[in-house]
Design an enzyme around this catalytic site. Structure first.
Site, short mmCIF file in Angstrom:
data_model
loop_
_atom_site.label_atom_id
_atom_site.label_comp_id
_atom_site.label_asym_id
_atom_site.label_seq_id
_atom_site.Cartn_x
_atom_site.Cartn_y
_atom_site.Cartn_z
N GLU A 166 37.04 -14.61 59.11
CA GLU A 166 37.97 -13.69 59.69
C GLU A 166 37.65 -11.94 59.54
O GLU A 166 38.49 -11.12 59.32
CB GLU A 166 39.36 -13.51 59.13
CG GLU A 166 40.17 -14.98 59.28
CD GLU A 166 40.83 -14.64 60.88
OE1 GLU A 166 41.02 -13.71 61.31
OE2 GLU A 166 41.08 -15.89 61.28
C1 LIG Z 1 33.95 -22.13 56.28
C2 LIG Z 1 34.03 -21.09 57.39
C3 LIG Z 1 34.98 -21.54 58.22
C4 LIG Z 1 35.03 -20.61 59.53
N1 LIG Z 1 35.83 -20.77 60.60
C5 LIG Z 1 35.74 -20.23 61.91
C6 LIG Z 1 36.39 -20.64 62.86
O1 LIG Z 1 37.26 -21.49 62.73
N2 LIG Z 1 36.28 -20.08 64.12
C7 LIG Z 1 35.09 -19.16 64.16
O2 LIG Z 1 35.00 -18.78 65.39
N3 LIG Z 1 34.31 -18.74 63.15
C8 LIG Z 1 34.71 -19.30 62.07
N4 LIG Z 1 33.69 -18.84 60.79
C9 LIG Z 1 32.69 -17.91 61.13
C10 LIG Z 1 32.89 -16.62 60.24
O3 LIG Z 1 33.89 -15.94 60.81
C11 LIG Z 1 31.55 -15.93 60.38
O4 LIG Z 1 30.76 -16.59 59.23
C12 LIG Z 1 31.60 -14.56 60.01
O5 LIG Z 1 32.29 -13.77 61.06
C13 LIG Z 1 30.29 -13.82 59.62
O6 LIG Z 1 29.48 -14.27 60.45
P1 LIG Z 1 28.09 -14.68 60.35
O7 LIG Z 1 28.23 -16.05 59.42
O8 LIG Z 1 27.05 -14.97 61.18
O9 LIG Z 1 27.46 -13.69 59.04
P2 LIG Z 1 26.72 -12.36 59.78
O10 LIG Z 1 27.32 -11.72 60.84
O11 LIG Z 1 25.18 -12.55 60.07
O12 LIG Z 1 26.80 -11.46 58.51
C14 LIG Z 1 26.03 -11.69 57.41
C15 LIG Z 1 25.98 -10.43 56.24
O13 LIG Z 1 25.76 -9.19 57.17
C16 LIG Z 1 26.84 -8.24 57.08
N5 LIG Z 1 26.89 -7.57 58.47
C17 LIG Z 1 26.78 -7.90 59.60
N6 LIG Z 1 26.84 -6.85 60.67
C18 LIG Z 1 27.03 -5.91 59.73
C19 LIG Z 1 27.08 -4.65 60.41
N7 LIG Z 1 27.17 -4.09 61.47
N8 LIG Z 1 27.29 -3.59 59.29
C20 LIG Z 1 27.07 -4.26 58.00
N9 LIG Z 1 27.13 -5.21 57.76
C21 LIG Z 1 26.87 -6.17 58.54
C22 LIG Z 1 27.93 -8.85 57.14
O14 LIG Z 1 29.16 -8.21 56.22
C23 LIG Z 1 27.48 -10.00 55.81
O15 LIG Z 1 27.65 -9.81 54.84
C24 LIG Z 1 33.91 -19.67 59.54
C25 LIG Z 1 33.08 -19.48 58.57
C26 LIG Z 1 32.87 -20.25 57.64
C27 LIG Z 1 31.82 -20.12 56.46
#
Ligand SMILES: Cc1cc2nc3c(=O)[nH]c(=O)nc-3n(C[C@H](O)[C@H](O)[C@H](O)COP(=O)(O)OP(=O)(O)OC[C@H]3O[C@@H](n4cnc5c(N)ncnc54)[C@H](O)[C@@H]3O)c2cc1C
Length: 605
Positions: A459
């Site tokens: 989220e």
């Molecule tokens: C158990 C679980 C349930 C989930 N359920 C859902 C769901 O039902 N539906 C859905 O759509 N998604 C879901 N998600 C996805 C979740 O919303 C994403 O994992 C989250 O948005 C982060 O995306 P990412 O994992 O690709 O990490 P990334 O976006 O790759 O981020 C990795 C790190 O980099 C940092 N970062 C990235 N961009 C920036 C920036 N511009 N500036 C500073 N820091 C940055 C982040 O803060 C983080 O610390 C779920 C995830 C998990 C683990």
């Protein structure tokens, strides 16, 4: 004191929820109906959720290549939840809802999060999905999809993330193309074919219900056939796992949505988490590959529709984090009262002939318990306060609704992220209170920590919430949000200055608020976003601690003469003595636009 006593105190003595009864929307309710909803949810959570929390953690969802298997207990817990009517608690009575205020709905759902946050996940997603359709769907989409979700016949998902697009949703690659020449004539909405992969989708596959309603973000190509860059190109679609007709009957056709696999997670294991392939041809439908989806709202407005629900979804995430913290607090408090270890240190040293004392009597264990209490009870106050603002937004007069909208804009990042960080810290302290036993699976506290660790990630990650707060929320409308919040905090400070024993705390909060305002201006003094935002996360932490100190100063006086008063005052004193001073360190780097994080080179890491 039980959580229910704290909840009742916050709802009635502090937030005065009975004032809502004067509003036409809630006229049929009373203090008794509110209590009976809380009683029912507390009972179902105790009987159908709590006893199986460990079971759903150890018996992870299993995919045999065809079907996903879940423990029987999950099916039974969900049936009981559906039976309670909570899926449509806030909806109109005319469609089977209870017209409950958001603040009571959240309070009632708190019991499920505390008993088994993982099983509660299905319900939260389903009501979020259906509420979104009620706001943005056509009348038939509401009737066919949302109402069947409210009835618990089908569950829902939110499909935003993709393997290569998490925080950066503007990069979603799922494509949607019109399905045939008559695509606009489908009664369920303009019909498209979707192709793409959605990662991390919670509740994406299961057999708890006969169908699953996926809400999917995808891009409709522009007139030149190329995807429209940025978030403006994103649209929202209903993609049912099984196709249905306009009366909501299953047509017998399986849509082209395939489970590629389950993710095996640190915690939250009772909720399936999936990689879904849309439109890859595993289940060709109506003559070919491509998942059939129905447009919701207008093309290009997908993210706007999704974000419509974000306030409530993020309050829900924050509340889930609080409840996990609460569960750990209660478990460690109970343990600390039973476990004997060590003897008092007296002037003459320790007397080994004396019996050992319960560890709750050691100052350091009291520190850990009081810290947890201040985080989880403060966090609960924060979430209920925000939910009460949602009620103001929906049912208050024009001025109150306008003020609530602005306050929610600035408080929502805090409602989501503060408990995600500090109630997780509460879980870590709960493990510490249990010592070695806390590190084993014989006690639940390690599971609470694992479950809670998700909340800083999904989220909108912690870092993304921080950018939203400092980059947008406190500067939008000329800083109106911060101004309004400061006025509210100022009101509490004035009242506390007149209250017995709270003047010192009032002065400390006034000084912290002043430093927050100054640091906000200093962060933006050069107007260079990279300079301001490099320290957005310490800013978020400082902001959250100021908000929590304010809430404690507001809550504690409401406990005067109440059996809860000594505990509330102790938590208030803890927060001001041990937590509020941290604000200075966090704001220091913000105010001087500390350049380290911009200057450090990747090769130095
Ligand atoms: C158990 C679980 C349930 C989930 N359920 C859902 C769901 O039902 N539906 C859905 O759509 N998604 C879901 N998600 C996805 C979740 O919303 C994403 O994992 C989250 O948005 C982060 O995306 P990412 O994992 O690709 O990490 P990334 O976006 O790759 O981020 C990795 C790190 O980099 C940092 N970062 C990235 N961009 C920036 C920036 N511009 N500036 C500073 N820091 C940055 C982040 O803060 C983080 O610390 C779920 C995830 C998990 C683990």
């Amino acid at each position: 004191m039980t959580m229910r006593q704290t909840l009742d105190f916050l709802l009635h003595d502090w937030l005065r929820v009975e004032d809502l009864l004067a509003r036409p929307r809630f006229a049929e309710h009373s203090r008794e109906t509110f209590a009976s909803v809380l009683d029912t949810c507390e009972r179902i959570a105790r009987e159908k959720f709590a006893p199986f929390a460990r079971l759903v953690d150890t018996e992870e969802p299993r995919f045999d290549g065809e079907r996903v298997h879940l423990p029987r207990a999950t099916h039974e817990a969900m049936a009981a939840y559906v039976e309670s009517g909570m899926l449509s608690a806030a909806q109109d009575e005319s469609i089977g809802g209870m017209q409950l205020p958001c603040v009571i709905e959240m309070a009632a759902n708190a019991f499920f999060s505390k008993a088994s946050v993982a099983m509660g996940g299905y319900a939260m997603l389903t009501s979020g999905n259906a509420n979104l359709l009620m706001a943005h769907g056509t009348p038939l989409q509401r009737e066919v999809f949302a109402q069947n979700e409210f009835a618990g016949r089908w569950f829902g998902t939110m499909c935003l993330s993709e393997p290569q697009a998490g925080s950066s949703l503007s990069d979603v690659a799922t494509r949607a193309l019109p399905d045939g020449a008559d695509f606009e004539a489908d009664p369920l909405g303009p019909r498209y074919r979707l192709r793409g992969n959605k990662m991390w989708i919670s509740g994406g596959e299961h057999e708890i219900t006969e169908n699953i309603v996926h809400l999917v973000l995808a891009k409709i190509p522009g007139p030149d056939g190329a995807p429209i860059p940025g978030t403006k190109g994103i649209s929202l679609f209903i993609v049912p796992k099984k196709l249905v007709d306009e009366r909501g009957a299953l047509t017998g056709e399986r849509n082209d949505v395939a489970l590629a696999g389950l993710n095996h997670k640190l915690g939250y294991r009772g909720t399936t988490n999936t990689l879904l392939n849309f439109g890859e041809g595993k289940f060709p439908v109506r003559g070919g590959p491509g998942a059939i989806g129905y447009l919701v709202g207008r093309p290009g407005e997908g993210l706007r529709c999704m974000f419509h629900m974000m306030n409530e979804a993020r309050i829900g995430v924050g509340l889930g984090a609080v409840m996990l913290g609460y569960a750990g607090y209660e478990a460690s408090l109970e343990y600390a009262k039973q476990r004997t270890q060590g003897r008092p240190i007296t002037g003459a040293g320790k007397d080994a002939t004396q019996p050992q004392r319960p560890i709750v009597e050691h100052a350091d264990v009291k520190r850990m318990l009081l810290a947890q209490k201040s985080y989880v009870e403060g966090g609960l106050a924060l979430e209920l306060f925000c939910a009460r603002l949602v009620d103001e937004l929906h049912t208050g007069d024009e001025a109150a609704a306008a003020e609530a909208r602005v306050l929610l804009e600035v408080l929502t990042p805090i409602a989501k992220s503060w408990p995600s960080e500090w109630c997780l810290e509460a879980n870590s302290l709960a493990i510490q209170v249990l010592g070695g036993y806390g590190y084993t699976r014989d006690f639940p506290v390690e599971m609470y920590w694992r479950d809670n660790r998700l909340n800083m990630i999904h989220e909108g990650t912690h870092g993304i919430q921080a950018l939203d707060l400092l980059g947008r929320k406190v500067v939008m409308d000329g800083g109106r949000g911060l101004e309004l919040l400061a006025a509210r905090i100022g009101g509490t400070i004035e009242r506390a200055r007149r209250a017995e024993g709270l003047a010192g705390h009032a002065d400390a909060l006034a000084a912290a608020l002043q430093r927050l305002a100054t640091a906000t201006r200093s962060a933006w003094a050069t107007g260079v976003p990279e300079e301001a935002l490099a320290n957005a996360t310490p800013y978020l932490q400082a902001f959250g601690h100021v908000v929590l100190a304010w809430l404690w100063l507001d809550v504690a006086p409401a406990a005067r003469g109440h059996a809860l008063e000594p505990g509330k005052l102790a938590a208030l004193r803890y927060f001001f003595a041990y937590e509020l001073p941290k604000v200075d360190a966090w704001l220091g780097v913000v105010a001087r636009r500390e350049p380290l994080l911009r200057e450090v080179k990747t090769e130095w890491l």
